[in-house]
Design a protein around this motif. Structure first.
Motif, PDB file in Angstrom:
ATOM      1  N   GLY A  27      39.058  32.417  47.162  1.00  0.00           N
ATOM      2  CA  GLY A  27      38.683  33.524  48.039  1.00  0.00           C
ATOM      3  C   GLY A  27      39.832  34.491  48.258  1.00  0.00           C
ATOM      4  O   GLY A  27      39.640  35.716  48.270  1.00  0.00           O
ATOM      5  N   ALA A  28      41.031  33.955  48.437  1.00  0.00           N
ATOM      6  CA  ALA A  28      42.206  34.816  48.597  1.00  0.00           C
ATOM      7  C   ALA A  28      42.428  35.656  47.338  1.00  0.00           C
ATOM      8  O   ALA A  28      42.729  36.852  47.423  1.00  0.00           O
ATOM      9  CB  ALA A  28      43.440  33.982  48.892  1.00  0.00           C
ATOM     10  N   GLY A  29      42.250  35.036  46.178  1.00  0.00           N
ATOM     11  CA  GLY A  29      42.401  35.774  44.926  1.00  0.00           C
ATOM     12  C   GLY A  29      41.355  36.865  44.770  1.00  0.00           C
ATOM     13  O   GLY A  29      41.650  37.965  44.290  1.00  0.00           O
ATOM     14  N   ILE A  30      40.125  36.579  45.202  1.00  0.00           N
ATOM     15  CA  ILE A  30      39.057  37.576  45.093  1.00  0.00           C
ATOM     16  C   ILE A  30      39.320  38.761  46.016  1.00  0.00           C
ATOM     17  O   ILE A  30      39.168  39.923  45.619  1.00  0.00           O
ATOM     18  CB  ILE A  30      37.695  36.929  45.401  1.00  0.00           C
ATOM     19  CG1 ILE A  30      37.297  36.011  44.253  1.00  0.00           C
ATOM     20  CG2 ILE A  30      36.614  37.977  45.644  1.00  0.00           C
ATOM     21  CD1 ILE A  30      36.073  35.160  44.536  1.00  0.00           C
ATOM     22  N   GLY A  33      42.174  40.743  44.672  1.00  0.00           N
ATOM     23  CA  GLY A  33      41.735  41.411  43.444  1.00  0.00           C
ATOM     24  C   GLY A  33      40.892  42.641  43.722  1.00  0.00           C
ATOM     25  O   GLY A  33      41.054  43.682  43.065  1.00  0.00           O
ATOM     26  N   ILE A  34      39.985  42.539  44.698  1.00  0.00           N
ATOM     27  CA  ILE A  34      39.160  43.695  45.048  1.00  0.00           C
ATOM     28  C   ILE A  34      40.011  44.804  45.638  1.00  0.00           C
ATOM     29  O   ILE A  34      39.836  45.987  45.291  1.00  0.00           O
ATOM     30  CB  ILE A  34      38.039  43.277  46.023  1.00  0.00           C
ATOM     31  CG1 ILE A  34      37.013  42.427  45.276  1.00  0.00           C
ATOM     32  CG2 ILE A  34      37.371  44.490  46.658  1.00  0.00           C
ATOM     33  CD1 ILE A  34      35.971  41.795  46.160  1.00  0.00           C
ATOM     34  N   CYS A  35      40.951  44.443  46.506  1.00  0.00           N
ATOM     35  CA  CYS A  35      41.833  45.461  47.102  1.00  0.00           C
ATOM     36  C   CYS A  35      42.682  46.155  46.037  1.00  0.00           C
ATOM     37  O   CYS A  35      42.830  47.383  46.052  1.00  0.00           O
ATOM     38  CB  CYS A  35      42.725  44.827  48.161  1.00  0.00           C
ATOM     39  SG  CYS A  35      41.834  44.268  49.618  1.00  0.00           S
ATOM     40  N   VAL A  36      43.232  45.382  45.122  1.00  0.00           N
ATOM     41  CA  VAL A  36      44.055  45.970  44.065  1.00  0.00           C
ATOM     42  C   VAL A  36      43.194  46.841  43.146  1.00  0.00           C
ATOM     43  O   VAL A  36      43.619  47.921  42.725  1.00  0.00           O
ATOM     44  CB  VAL A  36      44.787  44.869  43.263  1.00  0.00           C
ATOM     45  CG1 VAL A  36      45.414  45.434  42.004  1.00  0.00           C
ATOM     46  CG2 VAL A  36      45.846  44.212  44.125  1.00  0.00           C
ATOM     47  N   SER A  37      41.979  46.399  42.856  1.00  0.00           N
ATOM     48  CA  SER A  37      41.079  47.201  42.016  1.00  0.00           C
ATOM     49  C   SER A  37      40.743  48.530  42.683  1.00  0.00           C
ATOM     50  O   SER A  37      40.703  49.576  42.016  1.00  0.00           O
ATOM     51  CB  SER A  37      39.799  46.431  41.721  1.00  0.00           C
ATOM     52  OG  SER A  37      40.079  45.307  40.940  1.00  0.00           O
ATOM     53  N   LEU A  38      40.481  48.493  43.985  1.00  0.00           N
ATOM     54  CA  LEU A  38      40.220  49.743  44.707  1.00  0.00           C
ATOM     55  C   LEU A  38      41.439  50.657  44.672  1.00  0.00           C
ATOM     56  O   LEU A  38      41.310  51.868  44.462  1.00  0.00           O
ATOM     57  CB  LEU A  38      39.822  49.444  46.146  1.00  0.00           C
ATOM     58  CG  LEU A  38      38.421  48.888  46.350  1.00  0.00           C
ATOM     59  CD1 LEU A  38      38.217  48.482  47.796  1.00  0.00           C
ATOM     60  CD2 LEU A  38      37.387  49.905  45.931  1.00  0.00           C
ATOM     61  N   LEU A  39      42.619  50.068  44.875  1.00  0.00           N
ATOM     62  CA  LEU A  39      43.843  50.861  44.826  1.00  0.00           C
ATOM     63  C   LEU A  39      44.049  51.468  43.441  1.00  0.00           C
ATOM     64  O   LEU A  39      44.419  52.633  43.317  1.00  0.00           O
ATOM     65  CB  LEU A  39      45.045  49.992  45.217  1.00  0.00           C
ATOM     66  CG  LEU A  39      46.399  50.680  45.228  1.00  0.00           C
ATOM     67  CD1 LEU A  39      46.444  51.723  46.341  1.00  0.00           C
ATOM     68  CD2 LEU A  39      47.503  49.673  45.406  1.00  0.00           C
ATOM     69  N   GLN A  40      43.778  50.688  42.400  1.00  0.00           N
ATOM     70  CA  GLN A  40      43.924  51.204  41.043  1.00  0.00           C
ATOM     71  C   GLN A  40      42.907  52.303  40.756  1.00  0.00           C
ATOM     72  O   GLN A  40      43.204  53.271  40.053  1.00  0.00           O
ATOM     73  CB  GLN A  40      43.762  50.077  40.021  1.00  0.00           C
ATOM     74  CG  GLN A  40      44.975  49.195  39.893  1.00  0.00           C
ATOM     75  CD  GLN A  40      44.782  48.139  38.829  1.00  0.00           C
ATOM     76  OE1 GLN A  40      43.698  47.588  38.673  1.00  0.00           O
ATOM     77  NE2 GLN A  40      45.841  47.865  38.097  1.00  0.00           N
ATOM     78  N   ILE A  56      48.050  36.314  41.816  1.00  0.00           N
ATOM     79  CA  ILE A  56      48.770  35.050  41.675  1.00  0.00           C
ATOM     80  C   ILE A  56      49.589  34.758  42.929  1.00  0.00           C
ATOM     81  O   ILE A  56      49.581  33.642  43.448  1.00  0.00           O
ATOM     82  CB  ILE A  56      49.671  35.075  40.419  1.00  0.00           C
ATOM     83  CG1 ILE A  56      48.805  35.079  39.159  1.00  0.00           C
ATOM     84  CG2 ILE A  56      50.624  33.889  40.404  1.00  0.00           C
ATOM     85  CD1 ILE A  56      49.584  35.287  37.880  1.00  0.00           C
ATOM     86  N   VAL A  57      50.271  35.775  43.434  1.00  0.00           N
ATOM     87  CA  VAL A  57      51.083  35.595  44.643  1.00  0.00           C
ATOM     88  C   VAL A  57      50.198  35.223  45.833  1.00  0.00           C
ATOM     89  O   VAL A  57      50.525  34.320  46.607  1.00  0.00           O
ATOM     90  CB  VAL A  57      51.907  36.867  44.933  1.00  0.00           C
ATOM     91  CG1 VAL A  57      52.555  36.810  46.301  1.00  0.00           C
ATOM     92  CG2 VAL A  57      52.948  37.078  43.847  1.00  0.00           C
ATOM     93  N   ALA A  58      49.060  35.877  45.972  1.00  0.00           N
ATOM     94  CA  ALA A  58      48.159  35.585  47.093  1.00  0.00           C
ATOM     95  C   ALA A  58      47.582  34.181  46.987  1.00  0.00           C
ATOM     96  O   ALA A  58      47.462  33.467  47.994  1.00  0.00           O
ATOM     97  CB  ALA A  58      47.030  36.614  47.129  1.00  0.00           C
ATOM     98  N   MET A  59      47.237  33.758  45.793  1.00  0.00           N
ATOM     99  CA  MET A  59      46.669  32.424  45.618  1.00  0.00           C
ATOM    100  C   MET A  59      47.716  31.344  45.874  1.00  0.00           C
ATOM    101  O   MET A  59      47.409  30.308  46.476  1.00  0.00           O
ATOM    102  CB  MET A  59      46.052  32.295  44.228  1.00  0.00           C
ATOM    103  CG  MET A  59      44.814  33.158  44.071  1.00  0.00           C
ATOM    104  SD  MET A  59      44.141  33.177  42.416  1.00  0.00           S
ATOM    105  CE  MET A  59      43.276  31.631  42.412  1.00  0.00           C
ATOM    106  N   ILE A  60      48.942  31.561  45.444  1.00  0.00           N
ATOM    107  CA  ILE A  60      50.008  30.597  45.717  1.00  0.00           C
ATOM    108  C   ILE A  60      50.304  30.553  47.209  1.00  0.00           C
ATOM    109  O   ILE A  60      50.468  29.465  47.789  1.00  0.00           O
ATOM    110  CB  ILE A  60      51.277  30.937  44.897  1.00  0.00           C
ATOM    111  CG1 ILE A  60      51.029  30.649  43.412  1.00  0.00           C
ATOM    112  CG2 ILE A  60      52.481  30.152  45.398  1.00  0.00           C
ATOM    113  CD1 ILE A  60      52.124  31.126  42.497  1.00  0.00           C
ATOM    114  N   ALA A  61      50.339  31.710  47.855  1.00  0.00           N
ATOM    115  CA  ALA A  61      50.587  31.749  49.294  1.00  0.00           C
ATOM    116  C   ALA A  61      49.467  31.041  50.060  1.00  0.00           C
ATOM    117  O   ALA A  61      49.731  30.288  51.009  1.00  0.00           O
ATOM    118  CB  ALA A  61      50.720  33.191  49.773  1.00  0.00           C
ATOM    119  N   ALA A  62      48.224  31.251  49.647  1.00  0.00           N
ATOM    120  CA  ALA A  62      47.099  30.576  50.304  1.00  0.00           C
ATOM    121  C   ALA A  62      47.183  29.071  50.093  1.00  0.00           C
ATOM    122  O   ALA A  62      46.927  28.291  51.019  1.00  0.00           O
ATOM    123  CB  ALA A  62      45.785  31.117  49.763  1.00  0.00           C
TER     124      ALA A  62
END
Length: 86
Positions: A27-30, A33-40, A56-62
């Motif tokens: 869920g953290a990765g999703i 990912g959506i936020c980064v896709s919107l930013l891109q 990757i950073v968000a999933m490791i942090a979660a």
């Protein structure tokens, strides 16, 4: 001897536990990912590393943040499994 209903119950519990453990990290990765896709999309910057590294950073942090909770779920499942179920 192992009966079919017990095997199905063990399989069901194993799959539910696996989904319960994987869901917060995925869920953290999703979400990231959506936020980064919107930013891109907004900036029209299409770089693959910009999409992958934050996920990757968000999933490791979660995973690090949720390790005690994840471990408790695994311990509970293992204790129930070794105790013979309900």
């Amino acid at each position: 001897m192992f009966d079919v209903p017990a095997a199905l119950d063990l399989t069901r519990e194993a799959l539910l536990t696996a989904m319960l453990i994987a869901a917060p990290v995925l869920g953290a990765g999703i979400v990231v990912g959506i936020c980064v896709s919107l930013l891109q999309t907004i900036t029209q910057l299409q770089d693959q590393t910009l999409a992958i590294v934050p996920k990757i950073v968000a999933m490791i942090a979660a995973a690090v943040f949720l390790t005690p909770w994840l471990a408790r779920r695994l311990i509970d499942y293992s204790a129930e499994l070794f105790a013979g179920g309900s």
